[in-house]
Scaffold this active site. Sequence first.
Site, mmCIF file in Angstrom:
data_model
loop_
_atom_site.group_PDB
_atom_site.id
_atom_site.type_symbol
_atom_site.label_atom_id
_atom_site.label_comp_id
_atom_site.label_asym_id
_atom_site.label_seq_id
_atom_site.Cartn_x
_atom_site.Cartn_y
_atom_site.Cartn_z
ATOM 1 N N HIS A 162 51.779 14.690 52.790
ATOM 2 C CA HIS A 162 53.204 14.365 52.937
ATOM 3 C C HIS A 162 54.004 15.611 53.285
ATOM 4 C CE1 HIS A 162 52.581 10.271 51.533
ATOM 5 N NE2 HIS A 162 51.610 10.828 50.821
ATOM 6 N N GLY B 145 36.323 43.152 41.815
ATOM 7 C CA GLY B 145 37.312 42.347 41.100
ATOM 8 C C GLY B 145 37.264 40.882 41.477
ATOM 9 N N ARG B 146 37.201 40.594 42.778
ATOM 10 C CA ARG B 146 37.240 39.183 43.209
ATOM 11 C C ARG B 146 35.937 38.438 42.944
ATOM 12 N NH1 ARG B 146 37.829 42.823 47.139
ATOM 13 N NH2 ARG B 146 36.301 43.018 48.807
ATOM 14 N N GLU C 51 40.305 39.184 51.418
ATOM 15 C CA GLU C 51 40.150 40.573 50.970
ATOM 16 C C GLU C 51 38.730 41.065 51.277
ATOM 17 O OE1 GLU C 51 40.472 42.036 46.684
ATOM 18 O OE2 GLU C 51 42.437 42.650 47.398
ATOM 19 N N LYS D 166 40.134 46.109 36.141
ATOM 20 C CA LYS D 166 38.893 46.863 36.355
ATOM 21 C C LYS D 166 39.190 48.368 36.381
ATOM 22 C CE LYS D 166 35.079 47.455 39.486
ATOM 23 N NZ LYS D 166 34.488 47.173 40.781
ATOM 24 N N GLU E 144 51.187 47.159 38.177
ATOM 25 C CA GLU E 144 51.735 45.874 37.732
ATOM 26 C C GLU E 144 51.201 45.518 36.336
ATOM 27 O OE1 GLU E 144 50.393 46.703 40.580
ATOM 28 O OE2 GLU E 144 50.775 45.263 42.181
ATOM 29 N N LYS F 17 50.451 50.063 48.531
ATOM 30 C CA LYS F 17 50.534 50.511 47.133
ATOM 31 C C LYS F 17 51.098 51.919 47.067
ATOM 32 C CE LYS F 17 46.538 48.251 45.016
ATOM 33 N NZ LYS F 17 45.224 48.443 44.435
HETATM 34 O O1 F6P Z 1 44.962 45.674 45.156
HETATM 35 C C1 F6P Z 1 43.834 44.914 45.238
HETATM 36 C C2 F6P Z 1 43.001 44.964 43.990
HETATM 37 O O2 F6P Z 1 42.375 46.180 43.890
HETATM 38 C C3 F6P Z 1 42.011 43.822 43.963
HETATM 39 O O3 F6P Z 1 40.877 44.079 44.697
HETATM 40 C C4 F6P Z 1 41.793 43.669 42.501
HETATM 41 O O4 F6P Z 1 41.203 42.433 42.181
HETATM 42 C C5 F6P Z 1 43.203 43.802 41.984
HETATM 43 O O5 F6P Z 1 43.793 44.781 42.812
HETATM 44 C C6 F6P Z 1 43.344 44.194 40.546
HETATM 45 O O6 F6P Z 1 42.707 45.390 40.273
HETATM 46 P P1 F6P Z 1 42.397 45.840 38.793
HETATM 47 O O7 F6P Z 1 41.477 44.830 38.202
HETATM 48 O O8 F6P Z 1 41.750 47.194 38.916
HETATM 49 O O9 F6P Z 1 43.692 45.911 38.050
#
Ligand code: F6P
Length: 521
Positions: free
Chosen positions: A370, A253-254, A339, A192, A198, A490
């Site tokens: 189990h 995002g979620r 979150e 987003k 990452e 972060k």
């Molecule tokens: O670090 C948390 C977060 O901002 C989440 O809320 C989000 O879903 C995820 O990182 C990924 O963010 P992006 O879609 O901006 O890469």
Amino acid sequence: MALTASGEWRKLLELKNHRETFHLADLPARELCAEAAGILLDLSRQRLDDEVLAALIRLLEARGFHEARAALWRGDAVNHTEGRAALHMLLRADQGDAVGTMDAREFAFRERERMRAVAEEIRSARRFEHVVHVGIGGSHLGPALAVDVLEHAMPDTSGPEVHSASNTDPAALMRLMRRLPRERTLLVLVSKSFTTRETSLIGDALLDWLSAGRERAAVLREQVIAVSANTEAMNAAGIPAGRQLLMSDWAGGRFSLWSPVGISVALRFGWEAFAQLLEGARAMDRHFLEAPLDANLPVLLALAGIWNINFLDARSHAVLPYAEALAQLPAYLQQLEMESNGKSVDRDGRAVDYRTAPVIWGGVGMNGQHAFFQQLHQGTDLTSMDFIVAADRGSELPQLGDCLAANVLAQAEALMRGRDETRARSEDGDDPLRAWRLFPGNRPSSMIVPARLDAFHLGALLAMYEHKVFTQSVVWNVNPFDQFGVELGKSIAKRIEPLLQGAATDGVDAITQRLIARLKR
Ligand code: F6P
């Protein structure tokens, strides 16, 4: 008025105190069920009676639930700390549904159409056998879960196989690159913000890999799709406009599986399957909006949670699907619930004096039996549970499906009823191990029964949880749509990364320095 000072809260405390000796095993057989969008919710094994449920509903209404839900649907800036709406319902709405502002609606329907066109074009060209879906958090968990569920439900799909790349673990990415054919692999970059470290590192590594011996611009033109709300960053990365799919700042995002974030689902299973996912979620939206509170699935689930967390002291909540297809559901709900509502400051900036989101965890129920169920049955902490099992488990290998159903029913019953001294004595006589063979029972659980695990019912199930989270946020008076808690770590990681590459560690915390020395390449 502060939540814990309100008359409705105090009434619930009083009810709780009167029920100190209440045990689920003493309840006469009862039916506390509701059904919508092909999902049955059975709360008969919650430690709730009619009086408590009525008091919880009064609490919810007193917290301004009706107006809060209306504001959400109108597209007001309910995410007040970021000045944004939260219109994930618009992503699955039909043109005739009253949700969101004109601008938001125009954007949502246009982008859905663009997403469909891109997905159909790629599927019909049949060039790609593999998709690598790059993204993390909300840009990963929903699509990964949906792909997994549909792999079980639609084994005959003709679309490219979907792989996820979310973690910057070199071994994981190398493993993927060794397996996949360059020419036949499509990269779907989802972020987003388009600034997540990452995702951009993984995206760059995969682009380098795809570009070996080729011009990078050609790879970007032919083998990449990007999904983001940040057009500028996508442009800067060289993604052609026709390969950019847009998100908006009004869907978190979620909550974004329903947007172009879900394109990997459409690529693999076709547009009709994705449309069914949206349709199931939309059916749950309508139910959440229209059903009376005492027959409203998300509301009932939310209120059972409030009772367990705030009044019965349950510290954690286990999500226990009896279906391999839903193995990733606990991880998805961890993000959705923790979150969203894992907050200790309310909407007015005051520290709360009550518990909010519990620890959400879980795993496939049969396997858990189990492993960790020992603690659920006889441990010292109270954990509430959601059991999930499909009514229709398919016609193949019917005995396995019956075994699955028998076990989920048995566990819910055992956790409710327990096994007390009298029963143990009557069953086992003078058992020298009796002390260890007693079960306290009284563990509250919900049974969630989708008609079957397909796109429609998955959509309905996930939307049910989304609205559960929103409903709880209204009671707790927290903003479920921001996530400042993820930022501190972060920013420290940004400072530490160069230190691992040799930059001077002066001024860095001594413990971190020692570990850097150990982790340096
Ligand atoms: O670090 C948390 C977060 O901002 C989440 O809320 C989000 O879903 C995820 O990182 C990924 O963010 P992006 O879609 O901006 O890469």
